[in-house]
Design an enzyme around this catalytic site. Sequence first.
Site, PDB file in Angstrom:
ATOM      1  N   ARG A   1       1.696   0.761  -6.646  1.00 51.15           N
ATOM      2  CA  ARG A   1       1.033   1.207  -5.400  1.00 51.15           C
ATOM      3  C   ARG A   1       0.891   2.726  -5.494  1.00 51.15           C
ATOM      4  O   ARG A   1       1.882   3.447  -5.437  1.00 51.15           O
ATOM      5  CB  ARG A   1       1.870   0.810  -4.185  1.00 51.15           C
ATOM      6  CG  ARG A   1       1.381   1.462  -2.906  1.00 51.15           C
ATOM      7  CD  ARG A   1       1.977   0.874  -1.659  1.00 51.15           C
ATOM      8  NE  ARG A   1       1.392  -0.424  -1.365  1.00 51.15           N
ATOM      9  CZ  ARG A   1       1.495  -1.034  -0.184  1.00 51.15           C
ATOM     10  NH1 ARG A   1       2.159  -0.481   0.801  1.00 51.15           N
ATOM     11  NH2 ARG A   1       0.938  -2.219   0.001  1.00 51.15           N
TER      12      ARG A   1
ATOM     13  N   HIS B   1      -7.196  -2.985  -1.976  1.00 48.21           N
ATOM     14  CA  HIS B   1      -5.931  -3.735  -1.808  1.00 48.21           C
ATOM     15  C   HIS B   1      -6.207  -5.205  -2.156  1.00 48.21           C
ATOM     16  O   HIS B   1      -6.152  -6.085  -1.297  1.00 48.21           O
ATOM     17  CB  HIS B   1      -5.422  -3.577  -0.374  1.00 48.21           C
ATOM     18  CG  HIS B   1      -3.980  -3.961  -0.200  1.00 48.21           C
ATOM     19  ND1 HIS B   1      -3.149  -4.296  -1.258  1.00 48.21           N
ATOM     20  CD2 HIS B   1      -3.201  -4.065   0.923  1.00 48.21           C
ATOM     21  CE1 HIS B   1      -1.944  -4.588  -0.792  1.00 48.21           C
ATOM     22  NE2 HIS B   1      -1.952  -4.456   0.520  1.00 48.21           N
TER      23      HIS B   1
ATOM     24  N   GLN C   1      -3.729  -8.280  -1.329  1.00 48.99           N
ATOM     25  CA  GLN C   1      -3.711  -8.684   0.084  1.00 48.99           C
ATOM     26  C   GLN C   1      -4.862  -9.652   0.366  1.00 48.99           C
ATOM     27  O   GLN C   1      -4.672 -10.717   0.971  1.00 48.99           O
ATOM     28  CB  GLN C   1      -3.854  -7.433   0.973  1.00 48.99           C
ATOM     29  CG  GLN C   1      -3.965  -7.742   2.455  1.00 48.99           C
ATOM     30  CD  GLN C   1      -2.665  -8.261   3.039  1.00 48.99           C
ATOM     31  OE1 GLN C   1      -1.627  -7.653   2.874  1.00 48.99           O
ATOM     32  NE2 GLN C   1      -2.715  -9.398   3.727  1.00 48.99           N
TER      33      GLN C   1
ATOM     34  N   ASP D   1      -7.131  -3.703  10.720  1.00 50.71           N
ATOM     35  CA  ASP D   1      -6.194  -2.969   9.861  1.00 50.71           C
ATOM     36  C   ASP D   1      -5.887  -1.644  10.546  1.00 50.71           C
ATOM     37  O   ASP D   1      -6.648  -1.181  11.415  1.00 50.71           O
ATOM     38  CB  ASP D   1      -6.826  -2.747   8.473  1.00 50.71           C
ATOM     39  CG  ASP D   1      -5.896  -2.005   7.517  1.00 50.71           C
ATOM     40  OD1 ASP D   1      -4.667  -2.077   7.707  1.00 50.71           O
ATOM     41  OD2 ASP D   1      -6.400  -1.354   6.582  1.00 50.71           O
TER      42      ASP D   1
ATOM     43  N   CYS E   1      -3.398  -7.365   8.147  1.00 49.01           N
ATOM     44  CA  CYS E   1      -2.545  -7.377   6.945  1.00 49.01           C
ATOM     45  C   CYS E   1      -1.161  -6.833   7.228  1.00 49.01           C
ATOM     46  O   CYS E   1      -0.235  -7.079   6.470  1.00 49.01           O
ATOM     47  CB  CYS E   1      -3.222  -6.576   5.842  1.00 49.01           C
ATOM     48  SG  CYS E   1      -3.551  -4.873   6.330  1.00 49.01           S
TER      49      CYS E   1
ATOM     50  N   ARG F   1       1.529 -13.961   1.275  1.00 52.83           N
ATOM     51  CA  ARG F   1       1.615 -12.951   0.218  1.00 52.83           C
ATOM     52  C   ARG F   1       2.530 -13.464  -0.898  1.00 52.83           C
ATOM     53  O   ARG F   1       2.234 -13.321  -2.075  1.00 52.83           O
ATOM     54  CB  ARG F   1       2.161 -11.621   0.774  1.00 52.83           C
ATOM     55  CG  ARG F   1       1.251 -10.893   1.747  1.00 52.83           C
ATOM     56  CD  ARG F   1      -0.009 -10.371   1.079  1.00 52.83           C
ATOM     57  NE  ARG F   1       0.276  -9.488  -0.047  1.00 52.83           N
ATOM     58  CZ  ARG F   1       0.499  -8.174   0.035  1.00 52.83           C
ATOM     59  NH1 ARG F   1       0.446  -7.569   1.213  1.00 52.83           N
ATOM     60  NH2 ARG F   1       0.728  -7.446  -1.049  1.00 52.83           N
TER      61      ARG F   1
HETATM   62  N1  NVA Z   1      -5.176   0.388   5.065  1.00 53.17           N
HETATM   63  C1  NVA Z   1      -3.753   0.266   5.102  1.00 53.17           C
HETATM   64  C2  NVA Z   1      -3.290  -1.026   4.501  1.00 53.17           C
HETATM   65  C3  NVA Z   1      -1.810  -1.252   4.608  1.00 53.17           C
HETATM   66  C4  NVA Z   1      -1.370  -2.498   3.936  1.00 53.17           C
HETATM   67  C5  NVA Z   1      -3.130   1.434   4.363  1.00 53.17           C
HETATM   68  O1  NVA Z   1      -3.650   1.854   3.337  1.00 53.17           O
HETATM   69  O2  NVA Z   1      -2.105   1.929   4.830  1.00 53.17           O
HETATM   70  N1   CP Z   2       0.096  -5.587   3.939  1.00 49.68           N
HETATM   71  C1   CP Z   2       0.803  -4.811   3.112  1.00 49.68           C
HETATM   72  O1   CP Z   2       0.446  -4.548   1.962  1.00 49.68           O
HETATM   73  O2   CP Z   2       1.974  -4.391   3.657  1.00 49.68           O
HETATM   74  P1   CP Z   2       2.960  -3.304   3.055  1.00 49.68           P
HETATM   75  O3   CP Z   2       2.292  -1.986   3.161  1.00 49.68           O
HETATM   76  O4   CP Z   2       4.203  -3.408   3.909  1.00 49.68           O
HETATM   77  O5   CP Z   2       3.240  -3.662   1.625  1.00 49.68           O
END
Ligand code: NVA
Ligand code: CP
Length: 315
Positions: free
Chosen positions: A99, A126, A129, A228, A269, A297
Amino acid sequence: MTSFLTLGNMKKEEIFYLIELAQAIKKQPLKYKDRLANKIVLMIFEKPSLRTRASFDVAVKQLGGDTTIIEKQDMPLGKESIEDTAKVSSRYYDAIVARLFKHDDLVKLAENSTIPVINGLTNEHHPVQILSDLLTIYEKFIVKDNASDFKDLKLCFLGDGFNNITHSLIQGCAIAGMNISVGCPSKFMPDLEIITGAKKLAQASGIKLFITSDPVAAIKDTDIVYADSWMSYHVPKSEEEERIKTFMPYQINAKIVKHAKTNFIFMNCLPAMRGYEQTAEIIDGEHSIVFDQAENRLHMQKALLLWLLNADKIK
Ligand code: NVA
Ligand code: CP
């Protein structure tokens, strides 16, 4: 060796294969308990995470393997190059879940690894997800209605269009063959290259991709309403006040969902902020399936790992 960085170059058959595999694993998890025996997965996190970190960690362990989780600040990245990190990690591990902020860094990691690299979220994409969200939608509509594909469904995303979830949703729906509309402020439209690519795929699969700054037009007659965070992990706190003002017309609340189909499902998500991208009555209400969504997930992560590590078929 195949890495999984975006949904952009997946085939429809591959998405359906992974959905079916995830369903099989969900039904009989113990049947798969040794499939990753002696495999060790490195997980690198440059941003916070609950679901991605936990679901991959539990997935690998329930499949008989093990993990090392490293926060990026605990690695010498910066002192050494991404290329060197990739080459060294490839000597110890069987796969990497990363990540990262910049998608280009993830591409560099994958290009210099000899093991599969899985995108655990970047600023732009992502995909893990959305792959599991397609499983959730499949369960809620296709299995229930005994349909064979997604083509009669419409998903509507309201909020930040220039966003990892939005980009992966656009690609995932275009490939899997589901109609999608995005309602977002004109200053936050999705990435043009992603829209152009998805339009071609949408044409090929005969579905509609509709992007508008009118939230009511976007949500009209939709089966799936998707939200989101307005404050993604990479967005600086200093932008919060301005973003709340900009995105408030796209909030999912009791008034706007009147334009969706009466049996719509609500997805997010997570993490979610009640009172921002949706009201509490929506996320905690009867249409919300966010915890089934989060659970999936785990099942989809297992399917993806088995597929990428060539452990999906019994030899
Ligand atoms: N758009 C959000 C998704 C979190 C899973 C982020 O990047 O924080
Ligand atoms: N939805 C998702 O990816 O959650 P986290 O940021 O907690 O991993």
